[in-house]
Design an enzyme around this catalytic site. Structure first.
Site, PDB file in Angstrom:
ATOM      1  N   CYS A 177     -39.735  77.241 -54.632  1.00  0.00           N
ATOM      2  CA  CYS A 177     -39.990  75.875 -54.169  1.00  0.00           C
ATOM      3  C   CYS A 177     -40.274  74.902 -55.309  1.00  0.00           C
ATOM      4  O   CYS A 177     -40.467  73.708 -55.068  1.00  0.00           O
ATOM      5  CB  CYS A 177     -41.136  75.890 -53.173  1.00  0.00           C
ATOM      6  N   HIS A 318     -47.293  68.580 -53.800  1.00  0.00           N
ATOM      7  CA  HIS A 318     -46.399  69.610 -53.243  1.00  0.00           C
ATOM      8  C   HIS A 318     -46.563  69.620 -51.724  1.00  0.00           C
ATOM      9  O   HIS A 318     -45.596  69.510 -50.997  1.00  0.00           O
ATOM     10  CB  HIS A 318     -46.741  70.971 -53.854  1.00  0.00           C
ATOM     11  N   GLU A 329     -53.908  73.407 -53.755  1.00  0.00           N
ATOM     12  CA  GLU A 329     -53.450  72.217 -54.469  1.00  0.00           C
ATOM     13  C   GLU A 329     -54.587  71.197 -54.612  1.00  0.00           C
ATOM     14  O   GLU A 329     -54.765  70.598 -55.675  1.00  0.00           O
ATOM     15  CB  GLU A 329     -52.260  71.587 -53.732  1.00  0.00           C
ATOM     16  N   LYS A 350     -43.019  65.710 -47.738  1.00  0.00           N
ATOM     17  CA  LYS A 350     -42.707  66.793 -46.790  1.00  0.00           C
ATOM     18  C   LYS A 350     -43.225  66.515 -45.378  1.00  0.00           C
ATOM     19  O   LYS A 350     -42.782  67.160 -44.432  1.00  0.00           O
ATOM     20  CB  LYS A 350     -43.285  68.126 -47.292  1.00  0.00           C
ATOM     21  N   HIS A 355     -39.812  70.940 -45.736  1.00  0.00           N
ATOM     22  CA  HIS A 355     -39.801  71.550 -47.069  1.00  0.00           C
ATOM     23  C   HIS A 355     -38.369  71.915 -47.456  1.00  0.00           C
ATOM     24  O   HIS A 355     -37.799  72.851 -46.906  1.00  0.00           O
ATOM     25  CB  HIS A 355     -40.701  72.784 -47.053  1.00  0.00           C
ATOM     26  N   PHE A 413     -43.125  80.119 -54.586  1.00  0.00           N
ATOM     27  CA  PHE A 413     -43.324  81.567 -54.459  1.00  0.00           C
ATOM     28  C   PHE A 413     -43.050  82.197 -55.817  1.00  0.00           C
ATOM     29  O   PHE A 413     -42.113  81.805 -56.516  1.00  0.00           O
ATOM     30  CB  PHE A 413     -42.337  82.142 -53.427  1.00  0.00           C
TER      31      PHE A 413
END
Lengths: 425, 81
Positions: A177, A318, A329, A350, A355, A413
């Site tokens: 991502c 993010h 975050e 997002k 996403h 990830f």
């Protein structure tokens, strides 16, 4: 002294629009691109929603055969790259040269000094599904010889370099991502280091297929529709967030050495002032609970930009809308900005687009560049009740700002983190 | 001969399906590369013809193929075997 890098073009193909301006307008209006999954039954899946690109016509730049060979990810990515190059004044395909190269190009920059990182995290998952099914039904000799070029992750970087005759560094950068953001950071590094004068960078994804939705869902990463409304699912920082929405699309930026842009009289949209790239070194899918790697990435980005936390006027986080991700975050950002974090405008792209995985960083970096160009930031939607864990100035409606520096943060990830500092041109 | 003609029709149909364009003008004398069929597309066409006819065309047969007629004769020979 390192060379300054500016953004001279952006391009987007998203669930909210087939180009950058229509997407940007929709984001400013707070519209959601999320809908119910229509392409396959969802009764046995852990998610019923996705953010899909609708009716995208790639015939302007792909033949019917090419459109058949390549997965959905390719036209999105190629379309975004072409749009960004057009804005930058560099959309001169090799095939349209009147005199063969070398010597015949209308490109205003030496093509051997232009490279491409139009990256993807997953690649053409639809082609994997299609060809594996074909093999199972008709045997391995029925597998297309185009299967391999179609699913290689560097396909779009290859197609862009072939279309324009770009001979600089071109390949794929994959960090799940954080793919798009890493591509911007590494493209900036290429120009700073003198390996290229122009880099077409960004990310794309089209993993909105049965098996990828199943895989992310079974990893308990996805949310479901709320009260029968798919648009309510993606809700970063809200108390009722349960997971992210699978999205598809692409975002591209043309990065250019400032002296190159000045020489050819192109007005930059923004600058890439700094970047930071780190890894958690801890867990495959779970972010570090205190966001240590992410904090380090932000600190490195600020240091490289030569600014302090007090200079950041907007954060594009993010913010996937997962329970743990948003907490990690926030911890990282709070560690860097302290209590001032609560006064910095922040909004999650997002919340509207879902996403886009490998495409997210490309789109969100492009959106941040447009925020700096227009001195406007888009809202974050679906924050009905801000989670008590967060003290944030979440932008609820489009807001005019006096913005010198903006921060873009991504985490993937694998524990891969990337932060960008973009500046006003 | 009629078998040959049917295989020519099959070639045209498979090529049209794969390359997403018309191949009505193709004859047995047509040179494959001159039809704009590149090596990967050629392998795709062979794979589809194999699948439709239930035969296997060994790789050694493919090195000598220049025209559509060459291919059709090889396929016919393997189909008869």
């Amino acid at each position: 002294m390192k060379r300054r890098v500016v953004v001279t073009g952006v391009g987007m193909v998203t669930p909210l629009g087939h180009d950058a301006e229509s997407t940007w307008t929709a984001l400013r209006e707070g519209r959601s691109g999320v809908g119910f999954i229509q392409d396959f039954p969802t009764d046995k899946l852990r998610s019923d929603v996705a953010s899909m690109v609708k009716d995208y016509d790639a015939r302007a730049f792909l033949s019917n055969k090419e459109a058949d060979i390549y997965g959905r990810v390719v036209p999105f990515s190629l379309g975004a790259a072409i749009e960004a190059l057009r804005m930058a004044g560099l959309d001169h395909p090799k095939a349209e040269d009147e005199v063969p190269r070398p010597g015949g190009t209308r490109l205003p920059v030496d093509p051997s000094r232009i490279g491409c990182f139009m990256s993807t995290g997953q690649g053409a998952v639809d082609i994997f599904e299609q060809q594996i099914l074909k093999s199972a039904e008709r045997g391995p000799r029925a597998v297309s010889p185009f299967f391999i070029p179609a699913v290689m992750l560097n396909i779009v970087s290859a197609l862009v370099s072939m279309r324009y005759g770009f001979m600089g560094p071109s390949y794929n950068i994959a960090s799940a991502c954080a793919t798009g953001t890493h591509s911007v950071a590494t493209g900036t590094l290429m120009i700073e280091a003198g390996e290229a004068d122009v880099m077409v960078v960004g990310g794309s994804e089209a993993a909105t297929r049965l098996n990828t939705v199943a895989g992310f869902g079974n990893a308990r990463a996805l949310g479901r529709s709320i009260d029968g409304d798919p648009a309510k699912t993606s809700r970063p920082f809200d108390k009722k967030r349960t997971g992210f929405v699978m999205g598809e699309g692409a975002g591209a930026l043309v990065l250019e050495a400032e002296e190159s842009a000045l020489k050819r009289g192109v007005k930059p949209i923004a600058t890439i002032a700094g970047f930071g790239m780190t890894s958690d070194g801890e867990h495959l899918t779970r972010p570090h609970s205190e966001g240590v790697g992410l904090r380090l990435a932000v600190e490195r980005a600020l240091a490289r930009a030569g600014i302090g936390p007090g200079d950041v006027g907007y954060i594009n986080p993010h913010a996937t809308s997962t329970t743990q991700g948003d907490i990690a975050e926030y911890a990282a950002l709070h560690e860097v900005f302290g209590d001032r974090l609560a006064t910095i405008p922040i909004s999650a792209t997002k919340s509207m687009l879902g996403h886009l995985l490998g495409g997210a960083g490309g789109v969100e970096a492009a959106v941040t560049a447009l925020s700096l160009r227009d001195q406007v930031v888009h809202p974050s939607i679906n924050v009905d009740e801000l989670d008590d864990a967060f003290k944030l100035d979440l932008v609820r409606q489009e807001r005019r700002v006096d913005l010198s520096y903006a921060l873009k943060v991504s985490a993937g990830f694998g524990g891969h983190n990337c932060a960008l500092v973009l500046g006003r041109a | 001969m009629s078998e040959n003609k049917d295989l020519l029709v099959l070639f045209k149909n498979v090529a049209a399906r794969i390359d997403k364009r018309g191949f009505d003008h193709v004859t047995r004398e047509s040179v494959i590369t001159e039809l704009g069929i590149d090596s990967l597309s050629m392998m795709q066409i062979v794979g589809e013809m194999e699948s439709e006819l239930g035969v296997m065309i060994p790789d050694e047969d493919l090195v000598e193929i220049r025209t559509v007629g060459d291919l059709v004769r090889k396929v016919e020979a393997r189909s008869a075997a």
